[in-house]
Design a protein around this motif. Structure first.
Motif, short mmCIF file in Angstrom:
data_model
loop_
_atom_site.label_atom_id
_atom_site.label_comp_id
_atom_site.label_asym_id
_atom_site.label_seq_id
_atom_site.Cartn_x
_atom_site.Cartn_y
_atom_site.Cartn_z
N VAL A 49 8.44 5.01 2.21
CA VAL A 49 8.21 6.12 3.15
C VAL A 49 6.85 5.97 3.83
CG1 VAL A 49 7.90 8.62 3.33
CG2 VAL A 49 9.77 7.68 1.95
N THR A 50 5.86 5.55 3.06
CA THR A 50 4.51 5.37 3.61
C THR A 50 4.50 4.35 4.74
OG1 THR A 50 3.50 5.96 1.50
CG2 THR A 50 2.16 4.67 3.01
N ASP A 51 5.24 3.27 4.59
CA ASP A 51 5.28 2.26 5.64
C ASP A 51 5.81 2.84 6.95
OD1 ASP A 51 4.30 0.43 3.80
OD2 ASP A 51 6.27 -0.45 3.39
N ILE A 52 6.86 3.65 6.88
CA ILE A 52 7.40 4.29 8.08
C ILE A 52 6.41 5.32 8.63
CG2 ILE A 52 9.19 5.88 8.93
CD1 ILE A 52 11.15 4.49 7.08
N ALA A 53 5.86 6.13 7.73
CA ALA A 53 4.93 7.18 8.16
C ALA A 53 3.72 6.60 8.89
CB ALA A 53 4.48 8.00 6.94
N GLU A 54 3.18 5.53 8.36
CA GLU A 54 2.03 4.88 9.01
C GLU A 54 2.41 4.34 10.39
OE1 GLU A 54 -1.44 4.36 8.23
OE2 GLU A 54 -0.85 6.12 7.07
N ALA A 55 3.57 3.71 10.48
CA ALA A 55 4.02 3.18 11.76
C ALA A 55 4.24 4.29 12.79
CB ALA A 55 5.31 2.37 11.58
N GLU A 56 4.71 5.44 12.32
CA GLU A 56 4.97 6.57 13.21
C GLU A 56 3.72 7.41 13.47
OE1 GLU A 56 8.01 7.55 14.74
OE2 GLU A 56 8.45 5.48 14.17
N GLY A 57 2.70 7.25 12.64
CA GLY A 57 1.52 8.10 12.76
C GLY A 57 1.85 9.55 12.41
N HIS A 58 2.80 9.73 11.50
CA HIS A 58 3.26 11.07 11.12
C HIS A 58 3.48 11.06 9.62
CE1 HIS A 58 4.79 14.97 11.84
NE2 HIS A 58 6.08 14.69 11.73
N HIS A 59 2.76 11.91 8.90
CA HIS A 59 2.67 11.78 7.45
C HIS A 59 3.28 12.99 6.74
CE1 HIS A 59 -0.49 9.30 9.28
NE2 HIS A 59 -0.01 8.42 8.44
N PRO A 60 4.35 12.77 5.98
CA PRO A 60 5.00 13.86 5.24
C PRO A 60 4.23 14.18 3.96
CG PRO A 60 6.12 11.81 4.77
CD PRO A 60 5.06 11.49 5.81
N ASP A 61 4.57 15.32 3.38
CA ASP A 61 4.04 15.68 2.06
C ASP A 61 4.97 15.06 1.03
OD1 ASP A 61 2.15 17.19 3.39
OD2 ASP A 61 3.18 19.08 3.06
N LEU A 62 4.40 14.26 0.12
CA LEU A 62 5.17 13.53 -0.89
C LEU A 62 4.85 14.12 -2.26
CD1 LEU A 62 4.34 9.91 0.35
CD2 LEU A 62 6.32 11.32 0.97
N HIS A 63 5.91 14.39 -3.05
CA HIS A 63 5.73 14.99 -4.37
C HIS A 63 6.58 14.21 -5.38
CE1 HIS A 63 4.07 18.63 -2.41
NE2 HIS A 63 4.99 18.37 -1.50
N LEU A 64 5.96 13.85 -6.51
CA LEU A 64 6.66 13.23 -7.62
C LEU A 64 6.39 14.12 -8.83
CD1 LEU A 64 8.24 10.89 -8.91
CD2 LEU A 64 6.08 9.65 -9.13
N PHE A 65 7.46 14.69 -9.39
CA PHE A 65 7.28 15.63 -10.49
C PHE A 65 8.37 15.41 -11.54
CE2 PHE A 65 9.89 17.49 -7.25
CZ PHE A 65 10.86 18.22 -7.91
N GLY A 66 8.07 15.83 -12.77
CA GLY A 66 9.03 15.66 -13.85
C GLY A 66 9.40 14.20 -14.07
N TRP A 67 8.56 13.30 -13.80
CA TRP A 67 8.60 11.85 -13.94
C TRP A 67 9.63 11.14 -13.08
CZ3 TRP A 67 12.64 8.79 -15.65
CH2 TRP A 67 13.66 9.40 -16.36
N ASN A 68 10.71 11.82 -12.63
CA ASN A 68 11.69 11.09 -11.82
C ASN A 68 12.28 11.93 -10.69
OD1 ASN A 68 13.37 12.76 -13.39
ND2 ASN A 68 14.96 11.21 -13.54
#
Length: 111
Positions: A49-68
């Motif tokens: 997701v980061t690779d796309i976000a950087e290319a687009e110059g648009h950054h989402p909020d990313l959350h990783l919780f409960g280990w998976n």
């Protein structure tokens, strides 16, 4: 630029499978969840997701919780809501090849 109205967002939502609209503190956002195989697979998903976000110059909020569990929220911070660019980013995230990272697979995608 103004955030889009609910009616427009609901129409565009039809084009981004598995995303839902979230209204939080007066801000409309796009939100989607995935269940990944492991904590490290979640980090791998974030990198895709980061690779796309950087290319687009648009950054989402990313959350990783409960280990998976992965949650992504997209909205345009500068306008305080959704714009067409948010739906474009959601569509690009949907196009990622990530089945190898996911714990649960269904015919329609992921749970």
């Amino acid at each position: 630029m103004q955030p889009m109205e609910d009616q427009t967002a609901n129409e565009l939502l039809k084009q981004v499978r598995d995303w839902k609209l979230l209204h939080e503190d007066g801000i409309m956002k796009l939100q989607r969840f995935w269940k990944v195989k492991s904590f490290t697979k979640g980090i791998e998903l974030f990198q895709l997701v980061t690779d796309i976000a950087e290319a687009e110059g648009h950054h989402p909020d990313l959350h990783l919780f409960g280990w998976n569990n992965v949650k992504i929220e997209i909205w345009t911070h500068t306008v305080g809501g959704l714009t067409e660019n948010d739906f474009i980013l959601a569509a690009k995230i949907n196009s990622l090849k990530m089945d190898h990272l996911l714990r649960i697979k269904t015919a329609a995608g992921t749970v």
